[in-house]
Design a protein around this motif. Structure first.
Motif, PDB file in Angstrom:
ATOM      1  N   THR A 222     -37.065  84.932  12.860  1.00 42.34           N
ATOM      2  CA  THR A 222     -35.998  84.300  13.644  1.00 42.34           C
ATOM      3  C   THR A 222     -34.664  85.019  13.428  1.00 42.34           C
ATOM      4  O   THR A 222     -34.406  85.582  12.361  1.00 42.34           O
TER       5      THR A 222
ATOM      6  N   ARG B 105     -37.109  86.269  17.195  1.00 45.43           N
ATOM      7  CA  ARG B 105     -36.970  85.132  18.100  1.00 45.43           C
ATOM      8  C   ARG B 105     -35.541  84.584  18.035  1.00 45.43           C
ATOM      9  O   ARG B 105     -35.030  84.320  16.941  1.00 45.43           O
TER      10      ARG B 105
ATOM     11  N   GLU C 227     -36.628  79.314  21.806  1.00 47.33           N
ATOM     12  CA  GLU C 227     -38.047  78.975  21.953  1.00 47.33           C
ATOM     13  C   GLU C 227     -38.806  80.063  22.713  1.00 47.33           C
ATOM     14  O   GLU C 227     -39.913  80.432  22.348  1.00 47.33           O
ATOM     15  N   SER C 228     -38.180  80.583  23.775  1.00 47.88           N
ATOM     16  CA  SER C 228     -38.883  81.628  24.530  1.00 47.88           C
ATOM     17  C   SER C 228     -37.986  82.851  24.753  1.00 47.88           C
ATOM     18  O   SER C 228     -38.099  83.545  25.753  1.00 47.88           O
TER      19      SER C 228
END
Ligand SMILES: Cc1cc2nc3c(=O)[nH]c(=O)nc-3n(C[C@H](O)[C@H](O)[C@H](O)COP(=O)(O)OP(=O)(O)OC[C@H]3O[C@@H](n4cnc5c(N)ncnc54)[C@H](O)[C@@H]3O)c2cc1C
Length: 376
Positions: A136, A167, A170-171
């Protein structure tokens, strides 16, 4: 079709590879060490910055020249070709999407060969399914904080700069440029591999590593797309690497079967041997033809480039595995002995069927394009 300029360039790279890279290939493999002598030769021959533009210290060569260079270097030492092409992969999104400030920070160092680079997509639980990655990146004051683990990273920990896909929602994903010495960065041990043994490969762990805003590549929500856009070129370079090792094995097998005598004559006189050599030569030539066709489509931005790059990666690597295995067979017992180059080439070739998207993944991509062509 290659031009005279490309043919001349191939000759120059072959000379460097033959005189200054090939003599160290066996030791680099045996000792599992960085190909320092070969890297020095690449830097001196101005090949490190082939894929980088002139204003950033490179030579701005086209993709076909890069493919030719990688093929010729891999023909002598696949490990060395990997160090080079991964440097280019590590900087490609910076070139296509990075700010001028970021480009000037990273690219001239890599183009001159003074710094190394890598790219970090794979994770312990996200290999073929890259989109399933869990590293992340969280916005903090003045930058982004990265946490996660990247697996099997080529050029790590030798490289200075790493383009990390992480990331950001979420997408959504971003590409962040991490420096080896950034706080929160650590490296796992060197992976002990079947082949490509001189190429550094290690995990990279990011533990709250803060990357300043200037080192974010483009839009931090579009990183996945940036990486996907680079895969055509990077697959062409892996295909070139596979082609080079296949050509090296074919050349070694032809030389050996010409010199070795059994039953009172040269092995090269036996029909079964000639049949094998003919098949190997066809596999090498057809792989090169498809690769060069793919390069043409990639360079012109043709819509079929994606599928053709997958086809080239698939054919070149499958043929490399077959040609190097046959080369070992043609050397007889000596092919199985580490004093001869073909067993190294066979071990090296295997990875080309696995990385940059396994060949099963390439088949999925090719089939998708084939069915899309009939509207299915
Ligand atoms: C030496 C080396 C260097 C590497 N360098 C880098 C690097 O620099 N940067 C980086 O990010 N990564 C790198 N990788 C990682 C490499 O790209 C991955 O190993 C590869 O993409 C496969 O992922 P995986 O190992 O997790 O296998 P998995 O994805 O777990 O696959 C295991 C098997 O299942 C098959 N499979 C998976 N999904 C499907 C499906 N949908 N349909 C059919 N078959 C499927 C695969 O083809 C494979 O045969 C490197 C790996 C190695 C070994």
């Amino acid at each position: 079709m290659t031009s005279d300029v490309h043919a001349e360039f191939r000759k120059i790279v072959r000379q460097v590879a033959t005189e200054r890279i090939a003599p160290h290939a066996a030791a680099v493999d045996e000792e599992e060490r960085f190909p320092a002598e070969a890297w020095e030769a690449i830097v001196e021959a101005d090949l490190a910055g082939l894929a980088h533009p002139e204003h950033l210290g490179g030579s701005g060569a086209d993709l076909l020249s890069q493919v030719i260079a990688v093929e010729e270097i891999a023909r002598a030492c696949m490990t060395t070709s990997h160090v080079l092409l991964v440097n280019w992969a590590g900087t490609c999104t910076i070139l296509s999407e990075g700010t001028t400030e970021l480009q000037e920070l990273v690219v001239p160092q890599v183009a001159s060969g003074q710094a190394g680079a890598g790219w970090c997509l794979t994770e312990p639980t996200a290999g073929s399914d890259v989109a399933g990655l869990t590293t992340t990146a969280t916005k903090v004051d003045g930058g982004w904080s990265l946490t996660g683990q990247k697996r099997f990273i080529s050029n790590a920990p030798w490289g200075d700069w790493y383009a990390v896909l992480a990331r950001t929602g979420e997408s959504s994903h971003g590409v962040f440029v991490v420096h080896r010495d950034d706080p929160g960065v650590s490296f796992g041990p060197h992976e002990r591999k079947m082949g490509l043994r001189g190429s550094p490969t290690a995990d990279i762990t990011l533990d709250g590593c803060v990357v300043p805003d200037v080192r974010v590549v483009g839009d931090p929500t579009q990183g996945y797309g940036y990486i996907m856009a680079e895969l055509n070129g990077s697959r062409a370079l892996i295909a070139a690497q596979a082609l080079g090792v296949a050509q090296g094995a074919l050349d070694a097998a032809v030389a050996y079967t010409t010199e070795r005598t059994q039953f009172g004559q040269s092995l090269s006189r036996f029909q079964m041997i000639r049949g094998m050599v003919a098949d190997m030569a066809v596999r090498v030539a057809s792989a090169r033809a498809l690769l060069h066709e793919a390069v043409g489509l990639i360079e012109s931005g043709h819509p079929d480039a994606r599928a053709k790059a997958s086809m080239a990666k698939l054919l070149c690597s499958d043929n490399a595995m077959s040609v190097t295995t046959d080369a070992v067979q043609l050397f007889g017992g000596y092919g199985y002995i580490r004093d001869y180059p073909v067993e190294r080439m066979m071990r090296d070739a295997k990875i080309t069927q696995i990385y940059e998207g396994t060949n099963q993944i390439q088949r999925l991509l090719i089939a998708k394009a084939v069915y899309a062509g009939v509207g299915a």
